[in-house]
Design a protein around this motif. Structure first.
Motif, mmCIF file in Angstrom:
data_model
loop_
_atom_site.group_PDB
_atom_site.id
_atom_site.type_symbol
_atom_site.label_atom_id
_atom_site.label_comp_id
_atom_site.label_asym_id
_atom_site.label_seq_id
_atom_site.Cartn_x
_atom_site.Cartn_y
_atom_site.Cartn_z
ATOM 1 N N GLY A 104 0.817 -1.217 0.000
ATOM 2 C CA GLY A 104 0.000 0.000 0.000
ATOM 3 C C GLY A 104 0.844 1.257 0.000
ATOM 4 O O GLY A 104 0.534 2.234 -0.690
ATOM 5 N N CYS A 105 1.930 1.236 0.777
ATOM 6 C CA CYS A 105 2.857 2.369 0.799
ATOM 7 C C CYS A 105 3.473 2.587 -0.577
ATOM 8 O O CYS A 105 3.565 3.718 -1.071
ATOM 9 C CB CYS A 105 3.977 2.130 1.819
ATOM 10 S SG CYS A 105 3.436 1.851 3.512
ATOM 11 N N VAL A 106 3.902 1.493 -1.203
ATOM 12 C CA VAL A 106 4.557 1.596 -2.507
ATOM 13 C C VAL A 106 3.585 2.111 -3.558
ATOM 14 O O VAL A 106 3.949 2.942 -4.402
ATOM 15 C CB VAL A 106 5.150 0.231 -2.915
ATOM 16 C CG1 VAL A 106 5.651 0.270 -4.357
ATOM 17 C CG2 VAL A 106 6.285 -0.157 -1.967
ATOM 18 N N LEU A 107 2.339 1.646 -3.522
ATOM 19 C CA LEU A 107 1.359 2.124 -4.504
ATOM 20 C C LEU A 107 1.142 3.627 -4.387
ATOM 21 O O LEU A 107 1.212 4.360 -5.382
ATOM 22 C CB LEU A 107 0.031 1.397 -4.339
ATOM 23 C CG LEU A 107 -1.062 1.849 -5.312
ATOM 24 C CD1 LEU A 107 -0.718 1.486 -6.745
ATOM 25 C CD2 LEU A 107 -2.419 1.264 -4.918
ATOM 26 N N SER A 108 0.889 4.107 -3.171
ATOM 27 C CA SER A 108 0.641 5.539 -2.997
ATOM 28 C C SER A 108 1.889 6.358 -3.308
ATOM 29 O O SER A 108 1.805 7.464 -3.866
ATOM 30 C CB SER A 108 0.129 5.843 -1.585
ATOM 31 O OG SER A 108 1.021 5.389 -0.592
ATOM 32 N N ALA A 109 3.069 5.812 -2.993
ATOM 33 C CA ALA A 109 4.313 6.515 -3.317
ATOM 34 C C ALA A 109 4.536 6.569 -4.820
ATOM 35 O O ALA A 109 4.998 7.584 -5.359
ATOM 36 C CB ALA A 109 5.492 5.832 -2.637
ATOM 37 N N ALA A 110 4.218 5.480 -5.530
ATOM 38 C CA ALA A 110 4.384 5.462 -6.982
ATOM 39 C C ALA A 110 3.431 6.439 -7.650
ATOM 40 O O ALA A 110 3.795 7.112 -8.629
ATOM 41 C CB ALA A 110 4.165 4.046 -7.508
ATOM 42 N N ILE A 111 2.209 6.539 -7.136
ATOM 43 C CA ILE A 111 1.266 7.540 -7.666
ATOM 44 C C ILE A 111 1.810 8.938 -7.413
ATOM 45 O O ILE A 111 1.778 9.808 -8.302
ATOM 46 C CB ILE A 111 -0.123 7.373 -7.021
ATOM 47 C CG1 ILE A 111 -0.741 6.029 -7.411
ATOM 48 C CG2 ILE A 111 -1.045 8.523 -7.429
ATOM 49 C CD1 ILE A 111 -1.997 5.685 -6.629
ATOM 50 N N THR A 112 2.319 9.174 -6.211
ATOM 51 C CA THR A 112 2.884 10.478 -5.863
ATOM 52 C C THR A 112 4.048 10.822 -6.775
ATOM 53 O O THR A 112 4.185 11.971 -7.233
ATOM 54 C CB THR A 112 3.338 10.485 -4.391
ATOM 55 O OG1 THR A 112 2.234 10.118 -3.557
ATOM 56 C CG2 THR A 112 3.846 11.852 -3.970
ATOM 57 N N ALA A 113 4.896 9.830 -7.072
ATOM 58 C CA ALA A 113 6.017 10.062 -7.987
ATOM 59 C C ALA A 113 5.517 10.469 -9.368
ATOM 60 O O ALA A 113 6.063 11.385 -9.997
ATOM 61 C CB ALA A 113 6.872 8.799 -8.084
ATOM 62 N N GLY A 114 4.473 9.796 -9.844
ATOM 63 C CA GLY A 114 3.908 10.158 -11.136
ATOM 64 C C GLY A 114 3.376 11.577 -11.162
ATOM 65 O O GLY A 114 3.609 12.338 -12.114
ATOM 66 N N LEU A 115 2.670 11.956 -10.093
ATOM 67 C CA LEU A 115 2.136 13.326 -10.013
ATOM 68 C C LEU A 115 3.277 14.335 -9.949
ATOM 69 O O LEU A 115 3.186 15.413 -10.545
ATOM 70 C CB LEU A 115 1.232 13.458 -8.789
ATOM 71 C CG LEU A 115 -0.046 12.613 -8.803
ATOM 72 C CD1 LEU A 115 -0.795 12.760 -7.485
ATOM 73 C CD2 LEU A 115 -0.949 13.002 -9.976
ATOM 74 N N ALA A 116 4.352 14.003 -9.228
ATOM 75 C CA ALA A 116 5.502 14.908 -9.134
ATOM 76 C C ALA A 116 6.126 15.142 -10.504
ATOM 77 O O ALA A 116 6.640 16.231 -10.790
ATOM 78 C CB ALA A 116 6.545 14.340 -8.167
ATOM 79 N N LYS A 117 6.067 14.121 -11.358
ATOM 80 C CA LYS A 117 6.639 14.236 -12.701
ATOM 81 C C LYS A 117 5.679 14.884 -13.698
ATOM 82 O O LYS A 117 6.016 15.040 -14.865
ATOM 83 C CB LYS A 117 7.063 12.853 -13.202
ATOM 84 C CG LYS A 117 8.240 12.274 -12.425
ATOM 85 C CD LYS A 117 8.808 11.019 -13.061
ATOM 86 C CE LYS A 117 7.918 9.825 -12.860
ATOM 87 N NZ LYS A 117 8.587 8.566 -13.295
ATOM 88 N N GLY A 118 4.483 15.234 -13.232
ATOM 89 C CA GLY A 118 3.545 15.947 -14.085
ATOM 90 C C GLY A 118 2.500 15.082 -14.759
ATOM 91 O O GLY A 118 1.730 15.568 -15.593
ATOM 92 N N ASP A 119 2.437 13.781 -14.422
ATOM 93 C CA ASP A 119 1.421 12.913 -15.000
ATOM 94 C C ASP A 119 0.039 13.319 -14.507
ATOM 95 O O ASP A 119 -0.114 13.788 -13.372
ATOM 96 C CB ASP A 119 1.661 11.450 -14.600
ATOM 97 C CG ASP A 119 2.921 10.872 -15.196
ATOM 98 O OD1 ASP A 119 3.494 11.494 -16.116
ATOM 99 O OD2 ASP A 119 3.339 9.785 -14.745
#
Length: 262
Positions: free
Chosen positions: A210-225
């Motif tokens: 669960g941590c990894v999923l939310s972190a991966a989404i956050t990474a995508g948003l940080a990159k502008g996705d």
């Protein structure tokens, strides 16, 4: 000279075994090409077999960490993880009131081993203060049930729970559920509802998923996705990380983050 990677911040608890919490978040950020920073909310003594002890970080020190990081680094996205109690949720909400980037709230309430992480007062504070600040909230089905007091047993239940969560104020919700032999995630926002299906991986190598999923989404948003692309990419990343996870420890193993991105 290289351009700096976008900066993501995790506000979460520490897992000394490295499989969940801020350690998993930072590993995920790094693997996905995002510079990771952190504010520590609580310390745990835990491993693949369970949580043995929890120590809260003083709220004033959490504020100091937030001020240090947010005043100096150009935060492109923020996620929260384990916050522990109502006072900490209030503190983090006060900090996030000033945030000007996407915020992903992972409402961590129960560990993979079944340990309760927050009490009822904290759940009420989470609903009142934190969910309305979220661009996305990412509960699993058990956390979603506790937030809206509605069981998830069928696809129709999942849709109802997602709608009830959306009514609590976040811009979007992602409810993660296992129904039969499928993993079915429900994404709901102002544009509608979408069910995302994938085969369920029968694995005990899911510590921190669960941590990894939310972190991966956050990474995508940080990159502008955009949000939906960030969610789809993160789901694939987590699926591959579970599929390629090494066997570590005597309990529930952590994910294979490096292999997932190769």
């Amino acid at each position: 000279m290289h351009d700096a990677a976008p900066v993501a911040l995790t506000i979460a608890g520490s897992d000394p075994s490295g499989g969940a919490g801020l350690q998993a978040d930072l590993k995920t950020f790094h693997t996905l090409g995002v510079y990771g920073s952190s504010v520590v909310t609580l310390l745990t003594a835990q491993n693949t077999q369970g949580v043995q002890d929890i120590q809260m970080v003083p709220a004033d020190f959490v504020r100091s960490q937030w001020t240090s990081v947010s005043s100096d680094l150009p935060l492109a996205a923020i996620k929260t993880g384990a916050l522990g109690n109502a006072e900490m949720i209030e503190t983090v909400a006060d900090c996030l009131d000033a945030a000007s980037c996407p915020v992903v709230i992972d409402p961590v309430m129960i560990s993979k081993h079944g340990h309760a992480i927050i009490d009822d007062d904290a759940v009420d504070k989470l609903i009142e203060r934190l969910l309305p600040l979220a661009n996305l909230v990412t509960p699993n089905s058990f956390e979603a049930e506790r937030l809206v007091d509605h069981k998830v047993r069928t696809k129709e239940d999942l849709l109802k729970v997602a709608a009830k969560l959306l009514a609590l104020g976040p811009s979007a919700v992602l409810v993660k559920a296992h129904l039969g032999d499928q993993s079915i995630d429900c994404v709901a926002d102002s544009s509608g509802v979408q069910l995302l299906r994938s085969p369920r991986l029968k694995s005990n190598r899911t510590h921190g998923s669960g941590c990894v999923l939310s972190a991966a989404i956050t990474a995508g948003l940080a990159k502008g996705d955009d949000l939906h692309h960030a969610i789809q990419t993160a789901r694939t990343f987590v699926h591959d990380a579970i599929r390629t996870a090494p066997k570590l420890g005597a309990g529930i193993s952590p994910l294979g983050l490096l292999a997932a991105n190769n």
